[in-house]
Design a protein around this motif. Structure first.
Motif, PDB file in Angstrom:
ATOM      1  N   MET A   1     -12.862  17.543 -13.935  1.00 26.64           N
ATOM      2  CA  MET A   1     -13.002  16.095 -14.002  1.00 26.64           C
ATOM      3  C   MET A   1     -12.243  15.475 -12.831  1.00 26.64           C
ATOM      4  SD  MET A   1     -11.890  13.447 -17.049  1.00 26.64           S
ATOM      5  CE  MET A   1     -12.987  14.267 -18.200  1.00 26.64           C
ATOM      6  N   ARG A   2     -12.893  14.533 -12.132  1.00 28.29           N
ATOM      7  CA  ARG A   2     -12.260  13.882 -10.997  1.00 28.29           C
ATOM      8  C   ARG A   2     -11.117  12.991 -11.469  1.00 28.29           C
ATOM      9  NH1 ARG A   2     -13.170   9.313  -7.505  1.00 28.29           N
ATOM     10  NH2 ARG A   2     -14.552   8.408  -9.068  1.00 28.29           N
ATOM     11  N   PRO A   3      -9.939  13.061 -10.829  1.00 32.97           N
ATOM     12  CA  PRO A   3      -8.827  12.219 -11.267  1.00 32.97           C
ATOM     13  C   PRO A   3      -9.137  10.745 -11.074  1.00 32.97           C
ATOM     14  CG  PRO A   3      -8.327  13.287  -9.175  1.00 32.97           C
ATOM     15  CD  PRO A   3      -9.584  13.914  -9.686  1.00 32.97           C
ATOM     16  N   ARG A   4      -8.602   9.947 -11.970  1.00 33.49           N
ATOM     17  CA  ARG A   4      -8.785   8.496 -11.853  1.00 33.49           C
ATOM     18  C   ARG A   4      -8.005   7.988 -10.643  1.00 33.49           C
ATOM     19  NH1 ARG A   4      -6.652   6.658 -17.548  1.00 33.49           N
ATOM     20  NH2 ARG A   4      -5.118   8.234 -16.983  1.00 33.49           N
ATOM     21  N   ARG A   5      -8.618   7.050  -9.908  1.00 38.95           N
ATOM     22  CA  ARG A   5      -7.989   6.544  -8.687  1.00 38.95           C
ATOM     23  C   ARG A   5      -8.167   5.026  -8.599  1.00 38.95           C
ATOM     24  NH1 ARG A   5      -6.193   8.646  -4.042  1.00 38.95           N
ATOM     25  NH2 ARG A   5      -6.972  10.722  -4.626  1.00 38.95           N
ATOM     26  N   ILE A   6      -7.082   4.336  -8.260  1.00 37.82           N
ATOM     27  CA  ILE A   6      -7.104   2.895  -8.026  1.00 37.82           C
ATOM     28  C   ILE A   6      -6.870   2.646  -6.544  1.00 37.82           C
ATOM     29  CG2 ILE A   6      -5.844   0.727  -8.401  1.00 37.82           C
ATOM     30  CD1 ILE A   6      -5.236   1.669 -11.209  1.00 37.82           C
ATOM     31  N   ALA A   7      -7.648   1.751  -5.980  1.00 34.46           N
ATOM     32  CA  ALA A   7      -7.405   1.280  -4.618  1.00 34.46           C
ATOM     33  C   ALA A   7      -6.769  -0.101  -4.694  1.00 34.46           C
ATOM     34  CB  ALA A   7      -8.705   1.216  -3.828  1.00 34.46           C
ATOM     35  N   ILE A   8      -5.553  -0.232  -4.171  1.00 36.03           N
ATOM     36  CA  ILE A   8      -4.888  -1.527  -4.072  1.00 36.03           C
ATOM     37  C   ILE A   8      -5.082  -2.010  -2.644  1.00 36.03           C
ATOM     38  CG2 ILE A   8      -2.722  -2.791  -4.318  1.00 36.03           C
ATOM     39  CD1 ILE A   8      -1.763  -0.637  -6.243  1.00 36.03           C
ATOM     40  N   VAL A   9      -5.764  -3.135  -2.490  1.00 37.57           N
ATOM     41  CA  VAL A   9      -6.229  -3.582  -1.180  1.00 37.57           C
ATOM     42  C   VAL A   9      -5.534  -4.877  -0.795  1.00 37.57           C
ATOM     43  CG1 VAL A   9      -8.247  -4.263   0.168  1.00 37.57           C
ATOM     44  CG2 VAL A   9      -8.472  -2.521  -1.622  1.00 37.57           C
ATOM     45  N   GLY A  10      -5.011  -4.922   0.439  1.00 32.81           N
ATOM     46  CA  GLY A  10      -4.406  -6.163   0.896  1.00 32.81           C
ATOM     47  C   GLY A  10      -3.827  -6.076   2.291  1.00 32.81           C
ATOM     48  N   PRO A  11      -3.580  -7.222   2.927  1.00 34.15           N
ATOM     49  CA  PRO A  11      -2.893  -7.271   4.217  1.00 34.15           C
ATOM     50  C   PRO A  11      -1.383  -7.253   3.994  1.00 34.15           C
ATOM     51  CG  PRO A  11      -3.610  -9.473   3.619  1.00 34.15           C
ATOM     52  CD  PRO A  11      -4.051  -8.558   2.498  1.00 34.15           C
ATOM     53  N   LEU A  12      -0.866  -6.127   3.557  1.00 36.09           N
ATOM     54  CA  LEU A  12       0.516  -6.027   3.116  1.00 36.09           C
ATOM     55  C   LEU A  12       1.475  -5.977   4.297  1.00 36.09           C
ATOM     56  CD1 LEU A  12      -0.029  -3.378   0.301  1.00 36.09           C
ATOM     57  CD2 LEU A  12       0.171  -5.855   0.039  1.00 36.09           C
ATOM     58  N   LYS A  13       2.698  -6.442   4.055  1.00 37.18           N
ATOM     59  CA  LYS A  13       3.767  -6.354   5.040  1.00 37.18           C
ATOM     60  C   LYS A  13       4.691  -5.195   4.663  1.00 37.18           C
ATOM     61  CE  LYS A  13       5.381 -10.520   4.416  1.00 37.18           C
ATOM     62  NZ  LYS A  13       4.551 -11.145   3.395  1.00 37.18           N
ATOM     63  N   ALA A  14       5.645  -4.895   5.541  1.00 43.72           N
ATOM     64  CA  ALA A  14       6.605  -3.831   5.239  1.00 43.72           C
ATOM     65  C   ALA A  14       7.532  -4.249   4.103  1.00 43.72           C
ATOM     66  CB  ALA A  14       7.401  -3.468   6.491  1.00 43.72           C
ATOM     67  N   TRP A  15       7.869  -5.543   4.049  1.00 41.16           N
ATOM     68  CA  TRP A  15       8.806  -6.018   3.038  1.00 41.16           C
ATOM     69  C   TRP A  15       8.299  -7.343   2.475  1.00 41.16           C
ATOM     70  CZ3 TRP A  15      12.021  -2.208   2.076  1.00 41.16           C
ATOM     71  CH2 TRP A  15      12.367  -1.329   3.111  1.00 41.16           C
ATOM     72  N   GLY A  16       8.671  -7.630   1.257  1.00 38.72           N
ATOM     73  CA  GLY A  16       8.291  -8.893   0.635  1.00 38.72           C
ATOM     74  C   GLY A  16       8.193  -8.739  -0.867  1.00 38.72           C
ATOM     75  N   GLY A  17       8.193  -9.882  -1.557  1.00 34.05           N
ATOM     76  CA  GLY A  17       8.128  -9.838  -3.006  1.00 34.05           C
ATOM     77  C   GLY A  17       6.841  -9.232  -3.520  1.00 34.05           C
ATOM     78  N   ILE A  18       5.713  -9.633  -2.943  1.00 30.89           N
ATOM     79  CA  ILE A  18       4.423  -9.072  -3.356  1.00 30.89           C
ATOM     80  C   ILE A  18       4.402  -7.574  -3.103  1.00 30.89           C
ATOM     81  CG2 ILE A  18       1.959  -9.033  -2.839  1.00 30.89           C
ATOM     82  CD1 ILE A  18       2.165 -12.045  -2.286  1.00 30.89           C
ATOM     83  N   GLU A  19       4.892  -7.185  -1.921  1.00 29.27           N
ATOM     84  CA  GLU A  19       4.882  -5.773  -1.556  1.00 29.27           C
ATOM     85  C   GLU A  19       5.741  -4.951  -2.506  1.00 29.27           C
ATOM     86  OE1 GLU A  19       3.168  -7.992   1.648  1.00 29.27           O
ATOM     87  OE2 GLU A  19       4.990  -8.312   0.472  1.00 29.27           O
ATOM     88  N   GLY A  20       6.897  -5.483  -2.900  1.00 28.14           N
ATOM     89  CA  GLY A  20       7.746  -4.758  -3.837  1.00 28.14           C
ATOM     90  C   GLY A  20       7.068  -4.528  -5.169  1.00 28.14           C
ATOM     91  N   LYS A  21       6.332  -5.529  -5.637  1.00 25.52           N
ATOM     92  CA  LYS A  21       5.640  -5.384  -6.917  1.00 25.52           C
ATOM     93  C   LYS A  21       4.465  -4.407  -6.807  1.00 25.52           C
ATOM     94  CE  LYS A  21       8.599  -8.059  -8.616  1.00 25.52           C
ATOM     95  NZ  LYS A  21       9.440  -7.936  -7.422  1.00 25.52           N
ATOM     96  N   VAL A  22       3.805  -4.377  -5.657  1.00 28.31           N
ATOM     97  CA  VAL A  22       2.732  -3.406  -5.441  1.00 28.31           C
ATOM     98  C   VAL A  22       3.277  -1.990  -5.528  1.00 28.31           C
ATOM     99  CG1 VAL A  22       1.228  -2.440  -3.650  1.00 28.31           C
ATOM    100  CG2 VAL A  22       1.174  -4.897  -4.150  1.00 28.31           C
ATOM    101  N   VAL A  23       4.423  -1.751  -4.902  1.00 27.20           N
ATOM    102  CA  VAL A  23       5.015  -0.418  -4.935  1.00 27.20           C
ATOM    103  C   VAL A  23       5.435  -0.048  -6.360  1.00 27.20           C
ATOM    104  CG1 VAL A  23       6.984   0.964  -4.158  1.00 27.20           C
ATOM    105  CG2 VAL A  23       5.694  -0.422  -2.521  1.00 27.20           C
ATOM    106  N   THR A  24       6.003  -0.994  -7.082  1.00 20.95           N
ATOM    107  CA  THR A  24       6.379  -0.722  -8.473  1.00 20.95           C
ATOM    108  C   THR A  24       5.153  -0.372  -9.309  1.00 20.95           C
ATOM    109  OG1 THR A  24       8.304  -2.185  -8.348  1.00 20.95           O
ATOM    110  CG2 THR A  24       7.457  -1.684 -10.540  1.00 20.95           C
ATOM    111  N   LEU A  25       4.065  -1.115  -9.129  1.00 21.96           N
ATOM    112  CA  LEU A  25       2.835  -0.794  -9.851  1.00 21.96           C
ATOM    113  C   LEU A  25       2.334   0.598  -9.498  1.00 21.96           C
ATOM    114  CD1 LEU A  25       0.428  -3.883  -9.938  1.00 21.96           C
ATOM    115  CD2 LEU A  25       1.372  -2.610 -11.879  1.00 21.96           C
ATOM    116  N   ALA A  26       2.359   0.915  -8.197  1.00 24.61           N
ATOM    117  CA  ALA A  26       1.891   2.233  -7.765  1.00 24.61           C
ATOM    118  C   ALA A  26       2.707   3.340  -8.415  1.00 24.61           C
ATOM    119  CB  ALA A  26       1.958   2.337  -6.245  1.00 24.61           C
ATOM    120  N   ARG A  27       4.014   3.166  -8.479  1.00 26.81           N
ATOM    121  CA  ARG A  27       4.877   4.181  -9.100  1.00 26.81           C
ATOM    122  C   ARG A  27       4.516   4.357 -10.576  1.00 26.81           C
ATOM    123  NH1 ARG A  27       9.805   5.151  -6.205  1.00 26.81           N
ATOM    124  NH2 ARG A  27      10.792   5.703  -8.167  1.00 26.81           N
TER     125      ARG A  27
END
Length: 372
Positions: A1-27
């Motif tokens: 069975m193929r593993p489930r995969r999510i693509a998180i798409v955006g013009p992300l920066k190296a640092w920032g509040g949005i970026e921090g939450k994206v990384v937390t979600l990914a983890r």
């Protein structure tokens, strides 16, 4: 069975509040058996590289324009077949919807709205595009009830298409991170003056000009220091304002720090002075480590976080006098770390990630039953 995969798409920066939450979600997605692609648009950078798990695949599409982004993202959708797409920031929402149409695939797309769009999207054509395109997504996630109301009232998006899911702010590593020593002499043992803390990008949105005025008023009646974490275009103006108010010796604009939690844990008070927000994550972070808080009652988020002022004073936007009074009152109150920490359980990253998976249609049956 193929593993489930999510693509998180955006013009992300190296640092920032949005970026921090994206990384937390990914983890959190990884811990729940979901593979994650971070798909970068429009000069995007790898977010929070010191925290991003190596298992997360970073795919830079190296797009130069919106049409280029549509074409390249369409090719990614055709080639990689992610189970779902989560977009962050308005640019990526529109690109993803058009890319799916171009690719002729059925990949579910969820749009995450991270700010009060009526405050950030000004051009009529951009507002029209939101009205026309956002309802074509499989769902919209607003990070606060205020953001949802804004989408309904200003953009006419049906409320039933919008789910409110708070940001994944409080994670298991908070205690260890908060226990670190801040790298600043104002937090040395036995410090003589209380330290008031604020954090955010130095822009007009964050209202730091009003905070400096309020701090100057506070200083007329009691000694204190003010520290602001973050950098941005307003730095020269804020530095000049502090000098003009005669408070520059007790104001520190220390720039970007990779982790604000040690500073929040040691501060005597945290202040959010924003003119508008999407949620106000820094309030949650400060409360989670036991720091008393004061906030403007701005759209959107602080009133929800503080539960109508139960966990800290809410003052009108742009009112330096009332902000100074609330700061003085809060400094005189007994610190209640346990109560503040309990108030942030709604923002637990593990539970929030499970809500996202449910919204994306990727939750396991037992997870879906628990959430519903």
């Amino acid at each position: 069975m193929r593993p489930r995969r999510i693509a998180i798409v955006g013009p992300l920066k190296a640092w920032g509040g949005i970026e921090g939450k994206v990384v937390t979600l990914a983890r959190e997605f990884l811990t729940q058996g979901i593979q994650v692609d971070l798909v970068l648009l429009r000069g995007g950078q790898t977010p929070c590289p010191d925290r991003l798990p190596p298992e997360v695949r970073v795919i830079d599409l190296a797009t130069r324009s919106k049409p280029d982004g549509i074409r390249r993202l369409a090719a990614y959708l055709r080639d990689q077949h992610p189970n779902a797409v989560l977009t962050v920031k308005d640019h990526s929402a529109k690109v993803a919807l058009l890319a799916r149409f171009l690719a002729r695939v059925q990949t579910p797309i969820l749009i995450k709205v991270t700010n009060t769009l009526s405050q950030t999207i000004r051009r009529p054509i951009q507002r029209l595009m939101i009205r026309l395109m956002y309802p074509r997504a499989d769902g919209i996630i607003a990070i606060s009830q205020g953001v949802k109301r804004d989408l309904v009232d200003v953009y006419g998006i049906p409320g039933e298409r919008i789910s409110v899911i708070y940001n994944p702010t409080v994670s298991d590593d908070f205690p260890a991170r908060a226990a670190r020593t801040p790298e600043h002499p104002w937090f040395a043992p036995g410090r003589p003056l209380p330290v008031i803390l604020a954090a955010g990008r130095l822009t007009r949105q964050k209202g730091f000009d009003i905070l400096l005025e309020a701090f100057a008023r506070l200083r007329r009646t009691r000694p204190a220091r003010l520290m602001i974490l973050g950098d941005g275009p307003e730095r020269p103006a804020l530095e000049a304002q502090a000098r003009r108010l005669g408070i520059d010796a007790d104001v520190a604009l220390i720039g970007f720090v990779s982790d604000p939690l040690p500073y929040m844990a040691q501060a005597d008070l945290f202040v959010l002075s924003s003119r508008y927000e999407g949620l106000g994550n820094v309030l949650v972070e400060a409360m989670a480590v036991g720091c008393p808080v004061v906030s403007t009652d701005c759209p959107s988020g602080p009133r929800e976080i503080l539960e109508d002022g139960h966990h800290g004073p809410l003052v009108p936007v742009e009112n330096a006098e009332m902000l100074a009074e609330a700061m003085a009152e809060r400094l005189d109150q007994t610190r209640r770390a346990e109560d503040l920490g309990a108030a942030t359980r709604r923002f637990d990253s593990r539970h929030i990630a499970a809500e996202y998976l449910h919204a994306l249609g990727l939750a396991r049956t037992d997870e879906a039953n628990r959430i519903t």
